[in-house]
Design a protein around this motif. Structure first.
Motif, short mmCIF file in Angstrom:
data_model
loop_
_atom_site.label_atom_id
_atom_site.label_comp_id
_atom_site.label_asym_id
_atom_site.label_seq_id
_atom_site.Cartn_x
_atom_site.Cartn_y
_atom_site.Cartn_z
N UNK A 56 0.83 -1.22 0.00
CA UNK A 56 0.00 0.00 0.00
C UNK A 56 0.86 1.27 0.00
N UNK A 57 2.19 1.14 0.15
CA UNK A 57 3.07 2.32 0.11
C UNK A 57 3.48 2.72 -1.30
N UNK A 58 2.99 1.98 -2.30
CA UNK A 58 3.19 2.42 -3.69
C UNK A 58 2.41 3.72 -3.88
N UNK A 59 3.02 4.71 -4.55
CA UNK A 59 2.30 5.97 -4.82
C UNK A 59 1.92 5.98 -6.30
N UNK A 60 0.65 6.19 -6.57
CA UNK A 60 0.18 6.21 -7.97
C UNK A 60 0.30 4.81 -8.57
N UNK A 61 0.24 4.77 -9.90
CA UNK A 61 0.32 3.46 -10.57
C UNK A 61 1.76 3.00 -10.70
N UNK A 62 1.94 1.69 -10.68
CA UNK A 62 3.27 1.14 -10.92
C UNK A 62 3.70 1.55 -12.34
N UNK A 63 4.95 1.93 -12.52
CA UNK A 63 5.45 2.32 -13.84
C UNK A 63 5.31 3.80 -14.14
N UNK A 64 4.66 4.55 -13.22
CA UNK A 64 4.46 5.99 -13.47
C UNK A 64 5.42 6.85 -12.64
N UNK A 65 6.40 6.23 -12.02
CA UNK A 65 7.29 6.96 -11.09
C UNK A 65 8.09 8.07 -11.74
N UNK A 66 8.54 7.85 -12.97
CA UNK A 66 9.36 8.89 -13.61
C UNK A 66 8.55 10.16 -13.81
N UNK A 67 7.33 9.99 -14.29
CA UNK A 67 6.47 11.16 -14.52
C UNK A 67 6.17 11.87 -13.20
N UNK A 68 5.91 11.08 -12.16
CA UNK A 68 5.59 11.68 -10.85
C UNK A 68 6.79 12.48 -10.34
N UNK A 69 8.00 11.92 -10.49
CA UNK A 69 9.21 12.62 -10.02
C UNK A 69 9.40 13.92 -10.80
N UNK A 70 9.23 13.85 -12.12
CA UNK A 70 9.43 15.05 -12.94
C UNK A 70 8.41 16.12 -12.60
N UNK A 71 7.17 15.71 -12.42
CA UNK A 71 6.11 16.69 -12.07
C UNK A 71 6.43 17.37 -10.74
N UNK A 72 6.94 16.58 -9.78
CA UNK A 72 7.26 17.14 -8.46
C UNK A 72 8.36 18.19 -8.60
N UNK A 73 9.38 17.88 -9.39
CA UNK A 73 10.49 18.83 -9.57
C UNK A 73 10.00 20.07 -10.32
N UNK A 74 9.18 19.86 -11.35
CA UNK A 74 8.63 21.01 -12.08
C UNK A 74 7.87 21.93 -11.12
N UNK A 75 7.04 21.30 -10.27
CA UNK A 75 6.19 22.09 -9.37
C UNK A 75 7.02 22.83 -8.33
#
Ligand SMILES: Cc1cc2nc3c(=O)[nH]c(=O)nc-3n(C[C@H](O)[C@H](O)[C@H](O)COP(=O)(O)OP(=O)(O)OC[C@H]3O[C@@H](n4cnc5c(N)ncnc54)[C@H](O)[C@@H]3O)c2cc1C
Length: 380
Positions: A220-239
């Protein structure tokens, strides 16, 4: 076009400025000397509601992106180190959860953040700095768990974090599609804090190595969908770029204020040095660059609010310009203080050291120029 903050934002700024003057500025030099993380001050900031700024209203959040930028600027004006700890906890590190987490993850972790818990964002590795896609940290699924193996470096708040968001790959041959994002709690078996960097500045905030050695976390500690981590990391840095720009503006404002006050006080050749044209020109350039940096930063924050996501080009412009302008402003502030500017008697040398990292982390100046140029030319 309206260049004024609204009444609520003005009141918020006055409240934070007052807090910084009483609870941060008087202690910032000591924290710098001792590398001490100011846990008690963080708790007081939480009591003021500062760790809910910009978060979704349904989870008790208040204010908007511009309010977050104002808070980041004012806190960094008092202490660049506490400023970045705040920015990472509330912004960069929480973004994966607030934007991609489950309802349960949001409720649990936003409530803990609001209490003043510290959060880290663990992405960088020895071979994955600017080239984030080169991650080596691995994860595998085992029943109801994920097992993490790898080492992160340079992680802000790493030594203090109560929980952190991190990124690993299932299989390097999958490229970006192999990445997933996870939340890891302090004290999880297999997770440990390694080497702490001895840094040039921002001393109160740690930059830590984090070691994951067969670290088992619940599925349950997975954030978002599996395989979407790169996009999540990039969005966080952009924000987060806008708040790093705010940090640079805050440090530059502190350096500018100190330089103007000193120039009006210090006498050489029988007059205050503020009367010498060489000093006046420096002050004029500092004031102009400071205004330009703040305007670019506020524009990017305002656009983020309007569009519901970070404007890539404008946020990169704000981070690039504000960090490099802060460099020039802090340099001049030391110059205006003469020999005293090079000593620890005056805080300008701390501002000079603290500012430097704003040109490096969350995307170096070169990466910001790359982002801006790609947006303009449509190239990759
Ligand atoms: C104090 C501190 C705190 C940090 N906090 C965090 C954190 O909380 N979480 C986290 O995950 N990371 C963190 N970092 C890591 C930081 O984001 C990276 O250091 C930064 O992104 C640069 O990566 P690098 O150090 O590997 O440099 P490199 O990527 O090796 O870059 C070296 C130089 O080469 C340039 N360069 C690289 N590629 C190109 C290119 N294609 N074109 C032109 N120039 C290029 C860079 O601009 C730079 O000048 C932190 C770092 C520090 C020092």
């Amino acid at each position: 076009m309206d260049f004024e903050l609204n009444e609520e934002q003005e009141m918020f700024r006055a409240m934070v400025r007052d807090f910084v003057a009483n609870e941060i500025e008087p202690y910032a030099t000591e924290w710098d000397e001792t590398n001490e993380f100011p846990y008690a001050t963080v708790k007081k900031m939480a009591e003021l509601g500062l760790y809910t700024v910009g978060l979704p209203e349904e989870y008790g959040g208040m204010g908007d992106e511009l309010t977050f930028a104002i808070a980041s600027e004012e806190i960094s004006r008092g202490s660049g180190g506490l400023g970045i700890s705040y920015i990472v906890s509330l912004g960069l590190a929480m973004y994966p959860i607030t934007m991609h987490g489950t309802t349960e993850q949001k409720a649990k972790y936003i409530a803990r953040l609001a209490e003043g818990e510290t959060v880290a964002f663990a992405l960088t590795e020895a071979m994955a700095g600017s080239d984030v896609g080169n991650l080596e940290m691995r994860y595998e699924r085992e029943g109801d768990s994920f097992i993490l193996n790898g080492t992160k470096i340079f992680i802000t708040n790493g030594a203090e974090a109560d929980f952190l968001t991190t990124f690993a790959t299932k299989d390097r041959s999958l490229g970006h599609k192999g990445f997933s994002a996870f939340v890891v709690e302090k004290g999880t078996p297999g997770f440990s804090v390694g080497k702490l960097e001895r840094k040039m500045g921002i001393h109160p905030a740690s930059a830590a190595e984090l070691v994951f050695d067969n670290c088992r976390i619940p599925a349950e500690n997975l954030i978002g969908e599996e395989g979407k981590g790169f996009r999540i990391a990039m969005e966080a840095i952009d924000a987060s770029r806008v708040t790093i720009a705010s940090q640079a503006v805050g440090i530059a404002q502190a350096a500018y204020d100190a330089a103007v006050a000193y120039a009006k006080e210090r006498k050489q050749f029988g007059v205050e040095i503020a009367r010498h044209q060489g000093i006046q020109f420096m002050i004029a350039d500092m004031a102009t660059e400071l205004d330009a940096a703040r305007l670019l930063t506020y524009r990017a924050a305002w656009l983020t609010q309007e569009q519901g996501k970070s404007p890539l080009k404008e946020a990169a412009m704000a981070k690039l310009y504000a960090s490099e302008a802060a460099h020039r402003i802090c340099h001049k502030a030391v110059q205006i203080h003469g020999g005293y500017g090079y000593t620890r008697e005056f805080p300008v040398e701390r501002y000079y050291r603290d500012q430097r990292i704003t040109e490096i982390y969350e995307g170096t100046s070169e990466m910001q120029r790359w982002t801006i140029a790609r947006q303009i030319t449509g190239t990759r």
